[in-house]
Design an enzyme around this catalytic site. Structure first.
Site, PDB file in Angstrom:
ATOM      1  N   HIS A  30       0.835  -1.196   0.000  1.00  0.00           N
ATOM      2  CA  HIS A  30       0.000   0.000   0.000  1.00  0.00           C
ATOM      3  C   HIS A  30       0.874   1.252   0.000  1.00  0.00           C
ATOM      4  O   HIS A  30       1.561   1.543   0.978  1.00  0.00           O
ATOM      5  CB  HIS A  30      -0.901  -0.031   1.233  1.00  0.00           C
ATOM      6  N   ARG A  31       0.865   1.963  -1.147  1.00  0.00           N
ATOM      7  CA  ARG A  31       1.732   3.138  -1.330  1.00  0.00           C
ATOM      8  C   ARG A  31       3.210   2.772  -1.201  1.00  0.00           C
ATOM      9  O   ARG A  31       4.051   3.585  -0.806  1.00  0.00           O
ATOM     10  CB  ARG A  31       1.369   4.261  -0.352  1.00  0.00           C
ATOM     11  N   GLU A  57       1.476  -0.749  -5.187  1.00  0.00           N
ATOM     12  CA  GLU A  57       0.412   0.193  -5.542  1.00  0.00           C
ATOM     13  C   GLU A  57       0.985   1.557  -5.907  1.00  0.00           C
ATOM     14  O   GLU A  57       1.904   2.042  -5.252  1.00  0.00           O
ATOM     15  CB  GLU A  57      -0.559   0.356  -4.375  1.00  0.00           C
ATOM     16  N   ASP A  59      -0.802   5.298  -6.493  1.00  0.00           N
ATOM     17  CA  ASP A  59      -1.884   6.269  -6.663  1.00  0.00           C
ATOM     18  C   ASP A  59      -1.414   7.283  -7.691  1.00  0.00           C
ATOM     19  O   ASP A  59      -0.268   7.757  -7.625  1.00  0.00           O
ATOM     20  CB  ASP A  59      -2.186   6.982  -5.338  1.00  0.00           C
ATOM     21  N   HIS A  72      -0.676  10.250  -3.408  1.00  0.00           N
ATOM     22  CA  HIS A  72      -2.008   9.884  -2.937  1.00  0.00           C
ATOM     23  C   HIS A  72      -3.006  11.024  -3.032  1.00  0.00           C
ATOM     24  O   HIS A  72      -4.156  10.828  -3.422  1.00  0.00           O
ATOM     25  CB  HIS A  72      -1.941   9.399  -1.485  1.00  0.00           C
ATOM     26  N   GLU A 150      -3.965   3.173  -9.064  1.00  0.00           N
ATOM     27  CA  GLU A 150      -5.284   3.711  -8.733  1.00  0.00           C
ATOM     28  C   GLU A 150      -5.417   5.114  -9.308  1.00  0.00           C
ATOM     29  O   GLU A 150      -4.564   5.970  -9.069  1.00  0.00           O
ATOM     30  CB  GLU A 150      -5.508   3.776  -7.221  1.00  0.00           C
ATOM     31  N   GLN A 188      -7.507   0.124 -10.350  1.00  0.00           N
ATOM     32  CA  GLN A 188      -8.471   0.290  -9.263  1.00  0.00           C
ATOM     33  C   GLN A 188      -8.901   1.739  -9.155  1.00  0.00           C
ATOM     34  O   GLN A 188      -8.179   2.667  -9.541  1.00  0.00           O
ATOM     35  CB  GLN A 188      -7.837  -0.158  -7.945  1.00  0.00           C
TER      36      GLN A 188
END
Length: 302
Positions: A30-31, A57, A59, A72, A150, A188
């Site tokens: 995550h990140r 991931e 963003d 993010h 994402e 996503q």
């Protein structure tokens, strides 16, 4: 093919089919490994790879000159020193009776953003880290793990006449990541309209619809999950939604959707055991297919 790349490739096939096929559980960094390095920096992505992440991931936001960068927020001030470097380049945003100064990513060129320090806010040892482009993330991760981009706040960009969906599709096409690659990609977003647009633009890629706690009612019956399957191949619900109703995992699998909840983290060393136990519960009791965590090194493989 490296182990992480191979397992990511297998996972992508399962995601695309939307099947609850027997296969290895997957960990999404995550990140990046954001418990240990500043989120969405190459340092965090590199550490995630070292810790065995199956996916990393990213963003994504768009700069003023149309470049996808990994960050993010819609704005730069939380994770960079933009207020020091460009003190007058803010936009006043009103929230009720309060006016807030915001430094929007989309108001800055890539060259300007590359002047910013994206690491010192996390720890002085990361001073000098930069906001990476999506291309830099691809170059680092490809062949070692899967990519999990994402599209953040796509409605904001649509209101500005921009298409983050097109920018993402172009980047993946340019890098040969849409088909026949040894690096899998799962896209996503929280926005159903964006997922539907991606289903048209990128029909061969797995598409995960993220669901926040505010929209838990969208997952409260098998019929609603079957409706989501018309345009998505997987769900990414807040973990509290599944905690409240673990049956959602079975409903999703029956509908042909995979399930990847977010976000599992250990903020301090004392939290490590608790976080690992929590991940085990979701993976092996509730039966989720993968999960997002800030701590890839704690992922409980069996």
């Amino acid at each position: 093919m490296p182990r992480a790349s191979l397992s990511a490739w297998v996972a992508a096939g399962l995601m695309l089919m939307g099947a609850n096929a027997a296969g290895p559980k997957q960990v999404v960094a995550h990140r990046g490994a954001s418990a240990y390095a500043p989120e969405h920096t190459l340092e965090a992505y590199r550490l995630a790879l070292e810790q065995g992440a199956d996916y990393v991931e990213q963003d994504l936001a768009l700069t003023r000159d149309g470049v996808l960068v990994c960050i993010h927020d819609l704005t730069l001030e939380r994770t960079t020193n933009v207020e020091e470097v460009f003190p007058d380049r803010f936009t006043d945003t009103r929230t009720g009776s309060t006016t807030v100064r915001r430094w929007l990513v989309n108001d800055f060129t890539l060259a300007e953003i590359k002047r910013l320090d994206a690491g010192a806010w996390f720890d002085a040892t990361f001073t000098g880290a930069r906001v990476p482009t999506f291309q830099e993330a691809i170059d680092l991760v490809r062949g070692k793990a899967g990519l999990y981009p994402e599209l953040k706040d796509p409605g904001f960009y649509r209101d500005r006449g921009l298409s983050p969906e097109a920018a993402l599709a172009d980047a993946l096409e340019r890098n040969g990541l849409l088909r026949g690659s040894n690096t899998s990609v799962i896209v996503q977003t929280f926005d159903p309209e964006t997922i539907k647009a991606l289903a048209s633009r990128l029909p061969d890629l797995p598409r995960v619809l993220l669901v926040s706690q505010a929209y838990a009612s969208h997952l409260d019956s098998p019929g609603k999950l079957r409706a989501i399957r018309r345009f998505a191949t997987g769900l990414g619900p807040h973990k509290a939604i599944l905690e409240a109703n673990p049956d959602i995992v079975k409903w999703a699998h029956d509908a042909g959707l995979t399930v990847t909840p977010y976000t599992f983290r250990a903020a301090t060393p004392a939290d490590r055991g608790r976080a690992q136990d929590e991940m085990s519960k979701f993976l092996y009791e509730y039966g989720v297919d993968a999960l997002f965590t800030d701590n890839p090194d704690l992922f409980p493989r069996r």
